[in-house]
Design an enzyme around this catalytic site. Sequence first.
Site, short mmCIF file in Angstrom:
data_model
loop_
_atom_site.label_atom_id
_atom_site.label_comp_id
_atom_site.label_asym_id
_atom_site.label_seq_id
_atom_site.Cartn_x
_atom_site.Cartn_y
_atom_site.Cartn_z
N CYS A 11 1.85 -10.43 20.23
CA CYS A 11 0.98 -9.94 19.15
C CYS A 11 1.56 -10.44 17.83
CB CYS A 11 0.90 -8.42 19.15
SG CYS A 11 0.06 -7.81 17.66
N LYS A 37 -2.56 -2.90 6.44
CA LYS A 37 -3.18 -4.10 5.93
C LYS A 37 -4.20 -4.63 6.92
CE LYS A 37 1.15 -5.47 5.42
NZ LYS A 37 2.47 -5.93 4.97
N HIS A 88 3.99 1.57 2.27
CA HIS A 88 5.20 0.85 1.81
C HIS A 88 5.83 1.58 0.63
CE1 HIS A 88 2.36 -2.37 3.30
NE2 HIS A 88 3.32 -2.37 4.19
N CYS A 106 -3.79 -5.62 21.55
CA CYS A 106 -2.57 -4.93 21.13
C CYS A 106 -2.90 -3.47 20.86
CB CYS A 106 -2.01 -5.59 19.86
SG CYS A 106 -0.79 -4.53 19.02
N HIS A 152 -2.61 -3.01 16.83
CA HIS A 152 -3.52 -3.76 15.96
C HIS A 152 -4.93 -3.88 16.50
CE1 HIS A 152 0.45 -4.86 14.37
NE2 HIS A 152 -0.19 -4.89 13.23
N CYS A 178 2.35 -7.56 15.33
CA CYS A 178 3.64 -6.89 15.52
C CYS A 178 4.78 -7.90 15.50
CB CYS A 178 3.71 -6.19 16.88
SG CYS A 178 2.55 -4.85 17.09
N LYS A 180 -4.18 5.02 11.03
CA LYS A 180 -3.02 4.45 10.34
C LYS A 180 -3.50 3.64 9.14
CE LYS A 180 0.48 0.96 11.09
NZ LYS A 180 0.90 -0.16 11.87
N HIS A 182 0.85 -1.20 0.00
CA HIS A 182 0.00 0.00 0.00
C HIS A 182 0.89 1.25 0.00
CE1 HIS A 182 0.67 0.76 4.28
NE2 HIS A 182 0.15 -0.40 4.63
O1 ME8 Z 1 7.43 -4.24 9.89
N1 ME8 Z 1 2.74 5.09 6.59
O2 ME8 Z 1 6.91 -5.08 7.79
P1 ME8 Z 1 5.58 -4.29 7.43
C1 ME8 Z 1 4.03 5.10 6.28
N2 ME8 Z 1 8.58 -7.04 8.12
N3 ME8 Z 1 4.77 3.98 6.16
C2 ME8 Z 1 4.17 2.81 6.37
C3 ME8 Z 1 2.80 2.73 6.70
C4 ME8 Z 1 2.08 3.94 6.80
N4 ME8 Z 1 0.79 3.99 7.09
N5 ME8 Z 1 2.48 1.42 6.84
C5 ME8 Z 1 3.61 0.72 6.60
C6 ME8 Z 1 7.62 -5.02 8.96
N6 ME8 Z 1 4.63 1.54 6.31
C7 ME8 Z 1 8.80 -5.95 8.99
C8 ME8 Z 1 10.04 -5.15 8.60
S1 ME8 Z 1 12.69 -4.98 8.20
C9 ME8 Z 1 14.03 -5.89 8.64
C10 ME8 Z 1 11.32 -5.95 8.69
C11 ME8 Z 1 6.00 1.14 5.95
O3 ME8 Z 1 5.04 -4.95 6.20
C12 ME8 Z 1 7.02 1.67 6.94
O4 ME8 Z 1 8.29 1.65 6.32
O5 ME8 Z 1 4.69 -4.18 8.60
C13 ME8 Z 1 6.99 0.62 8.01
O6 ME8 Z 1 8.14 0.65 8.85
C14 ME8 Z 1 6.93 -0.63 7.18
O7 ME8 Z 1 6.08 -0.27 6.07
C15 ME8 Z 1 6.35 -1.83 7.92
O8 ME8 Z 1 6.11 -2.84 6.99
#
Ligand code: ME8
Length: 485
Positions: free
Chosen positions: A126, A296, A21, A144, A147, A129, A293, A18
């Site tokens: 969680c 997903k 990301h 959580c 979430h 997280c 926020k 989304h």
């Molecule tokens: O945390 N606004 O993966 P994730 C801005 N797999 N950025 C956002 C966002 C939002 N609303 N939502 C997500 C994980 N992001 C782990 C990471 S790294 C070694 C492992 C972005 O799929 C932002 O960069 O939950 C956030 O830190 C990341 O997606 C979390 O992605």
Amino acid sequence: MAKFFVTTPIYYINDKPHIGHAYSTFAADVVARYHRQKGEEVLFSAGVDENSQKTVQAAEAAGKSLADYTKDMSDIWESTWRRAGVSNDAFIRTTTPEHKAAVYELIKRVRAKDDIYKGTYEGYYCVGCEEFKKEDELLEGKLCPIHKKPVDLIKEDNYFFKLSKYQQPLLDYIKEHPEFIQPESRRNEVVAFIERGLHDFSVSRSTQKWGIPWPDDKDQVVYVWFDALVNYLTAAGFPKASFAEKWPADLHIVGKDIIKFHCIYWPAMLMSAGLPLPRQVFAHGFFTIDGQKISKSLGNAIDPVELAGNFGIDALRYYLLSEFAFGADGEFSRTRFETIYNSDLANDLGNLVQRVAVMITRYLDGTIGELPPHSHDITPYEEAMAELRFDRALGEVWLLIRGLNQYLEEEKPWQLAKNDTTQLAEVLHHAVSDLVQIATLLMPFVPGTAKKIADTFAAGRVHAEVGLLFPKPETIEKTEFTIGA
Ligand code: ME8
């Protein structure tokens, strides 16, 4: 040759990408393109975090085997970035043998330091997280706080990492390297967290079957974060000796939700393994929609592909990076995106390029001739780029764009065409020189647009066939995006 290694987080694959990301990924892409443009050898890595419990749940819900599900989702993420013109050189999947080898080498080194021991853990977990929560962090009903879903009470024998041993070394390091955690507000948050006291954390799971098996203990898998963070080493080729040419990473771009992992767990793991620390972790803010926020799990995600479809990927990149200070939170608004498309992009920039091209065709028979040297001091832009102040860097470019529009209004080439052709040619040459400089500065941000501007004025002639930079969105056919080099 100078090298630069920039990373995005590796995202969970329980759903599609989304705009949150896309934001982190576009920001890393801007940095990668900026450093390539400077002639540096860039490694830009992205990827997916596959060994999560969420993957198991999502695969079950989709009625697919884990192998099929991970492959399909990984393809979706990889191809989304490719179609969005993201220039990552590496795409890490955590289910690959290369990544497993990197994780095993890291564990071996950490164990050699006597930093891993076996113990029993009982706590609230969680899955959203992928983290244990303290009881006082939970919302009423044991939910959580992020979430808003019930946590699980887990009791199991696990391997633990001696994080507590690194409390002081981490504080010392952060103090000596103020650039390590940016922006400063996040650094203060991390320091306060460490000063409250660090506890050892469990780095394996015995109740989960999906993940990298713990070396020499088939009843445990490696905790997903202890595995995922290592992806940055995998991208550099760890544990091959040549990895030292690429490591340390210069910049980890992450969202503010994962700073604890990147600014505490990760540097402690690297210290333990005797490896250099990344030069900087930059944590950006979060986008909200109606104050919530985007995520997903909350089900209010906007697909970046769908969103950019009518306007083009460059427009989305420009909106996301110019509208919000990198680091601060932002409220995503479709209306504002459309307004900015029409004002900054179509009107200020698109019309300017169009006007200059048309005038050169009309008054100078399409011939550009020799250009005067670029005249603008770009120090403020360079300073903003060095601090990842993308909004400021773009603001500087728009000062040039608006300045050039004003210059044309004042010089009135359409009148000069009637009485002063020498001055006319000078004015238009100056305009093209400015536009070429503007295109160079825009290249990291809107590479497709920058290329179109350069192509319009290439090889001493105007190339009208390049076409409009920002057509009216309703006239754009919804096709696959394309992006320039
Ligand atoms: O945390 N606004 O993966 P994730 C801005 N797999 N950025 C956002 C966002 C939002 N609303 N939502 C997500 C994980 N992001 C782990 C990471 S790294 C070694 C492992 C972005 O799929 C932002 O960069 O939950 C956030 O830190 C990341 O997606 C979390 O992605």
